[in-house]
Design a protein around this motif. Structure first.
Motif, PDB file in Angstrom:
ATOM      1  N   LEU A 173       0.826  -1.207   0.000  1.00 20.04           N
ATOM      2  CA  LEU A 173       0.000   0.000   0.000  1.00 20.04           C
ATOM      3  C   LEU A 173       0.860   1.258   0.000  1.00 20.04           C
ATOM      4  N   SER A 174       1.953   1.235   0.776  1.00 19.37           N
ATOM      5  CA  SER A 174       2.865   2.383   0.815  1.00 19.37           C
ATOM      6  C   SER A 174       4.231   1.931   1.308  1.00 19.37           C
ATOM      7  N   VAL A 175       5.229   2.712   0.950  1.00 22.21           N
ATOM      8  CA  VAL A 175       6.596   2.515   1.437  1.00 22.21           C
ATOM      9  C   VAL A 175       7.125   3.876   1.855  1.00 22.21           C
ATOM     10  N   ASN A 176       7.529   3.977   3.109  1.00 28.40           N
ATOM     11  CA  ASN A 176       8.036   5.245   3.654  1.00 28.40           C
ATOM     12  C   ASN A 176       7.099   6.407   3.327  1.00 28.40           C
ATOM     13  N   GLU A 177       5.813   6.151   3.508  1.00 24.90           N
ATOM     14  CA  GLU A 177       4.730   7.127   3.311  1.00 24.90           C
ATOM     15  C   GLU A 177       4.522   7.551   1.859  1.00 24.90           C
ATOM     16  N   VAL A 178       5.088   6.820   0.910  1.00 31.96           N
ATOM     17  CA  VAL A 178       4.827   7.045  -0.521  1.00 31.96           C
ATOM     18  C   VAL A 178       3.758   6.043  -0.939  1.00 31.96           C
ATOM     19  N   ASP A 179       2.656   6.550  -1.516  1.00 29.09           N
ATOM     20  CA  ASP A 179       1.545   5.703  -1.937  1.00 29.09           C
ATOM     21  C   ASP A 179       1.990   4.778  -3.069  1.00 29.09           C
TER      22      ASP A 179
ATOM     23  N   SER B 193       8.860   0.763 -12.107  1.00 30.74           N
ATOM     24  CA  SER B 193      10.255   1.207 -12.015  1.00 30.74           C
ATOM     25  C   SER B 193      10.460   2.182 -10.858  1.00 30.74           C
ATOM     26  N   LYS B 194       9.479   3.041 -10.600  1.00 26.20           N
ATOM     27  CA  LYS B 194       9.573   3.991  -9.481  1.00 26.20           C
ATOM     28  C   LYS B 194       9.514   3.233  -8.153  1.00 26.20           C
ATOM     29  N   ALA B 195       8.667   2.215  -8.070  1.00 28.17           N
ATOM     30  CA  ALA B 195       8.570   1.407  -6.853  1.00 28.17           C
ATOM     31  C   ALA B 195       9.895   0.704  -6.581  1.00 28.17           C
ATOM     32  N   VAL B 196      10.508   0.130  -7.613  1.00 25.90           N
ATOM     33  CA  VAL B 196      11.794  -0.551  -7.467  1.00 25.90           C
ATOM     34  C   VAL B 196      12.856   0.438  -6.999  1.00 25.90           C
ATOM     35  N   GLU B 197      12.880   1.618  -7.588  1.00 24.13           N
ATOM     36  CA  GLU B 197      13.859   2.645  -7.209  1.00 24.13           C
ATOM     37  C   GLU B 197      13.724   3.025  -5.734  1.00 24.13           C
ATOM     38  N   ILE B 198      12.503   3.233  -5.284  1.00 24.90           N
ATOM     39  CA  ILE B 198      12.264   3.595  -3.881  1.00 24.90           C
ATOM     40  C   ILE B 198      12.745   2.486  -2.956  1.00 24.90           C
TER      41      ILE B 198
END
Length: 139
Positions: free
Chosen positions: A97-103, A110-115
């Protein structure tokens, strides 16, 4: 006499229903409390928090699938046994649902992998999504 009507002679709209499936076997009410078909324990589907520490160069211990292009969100597709992610409670089929408060519900893969790869401390909100097996063919 039972005659079949040609398809073109049906009045619109035409709806063909799937064949009938028999319902599950009857289980008496007193036996339902311990019966797997009547499990009302819904807490497994509530969002939960997973905290992971990632030293530089270390692997995450899990893989993800999906993203904005699939319109289904980001899902955990694999968790490495005995990894920190596994010990923290992450499981295959979890929706991120979120990682470090990023939805993460409408994010590019690719953005999810980068985060995930650049963070040293990962605070994930996930929920178990049992229908991910169905979704896997779309991801």
């Amino acid at each position: 006499m039972d005659q079949k009507i040609p398809y073109d002679d049906y009045q619109l709209p035409v709806v063909f229903l799937p064949s009938y499936e028999n319902p599950p076997a009857w289980v008496p009410p007193q036996d339902r409390i311990n019966h797997p078909d009547y499990n009302n324990e819904l807490t497994q589907f509530l969002p939960r928090t997973i905290v992971l520490q990632k030293p530089p160069g270390a692997q995450l211990g899990f893989n993800i699938r999906g993203g904005k292009a699939s319109q289904l969100g980001i899902f955990i597709s694999k968790v490495v046994p005995d990894s920190d992610a596994h010990r923290a409670g992450l499981q295959e089929g979890d929706q991120v649902l979120s990682v470090n408060e990023v939805d993460f519900q409408d994010i590019e893969h690719s953005k999810a992998v980068e985060i995930l790869k650049t963070a040293r401390e990962i605070l994930m909100r996930v929920r178990y999504f049992p229908y991910s097996e169905f979704c896997r063919s779309f991801l």
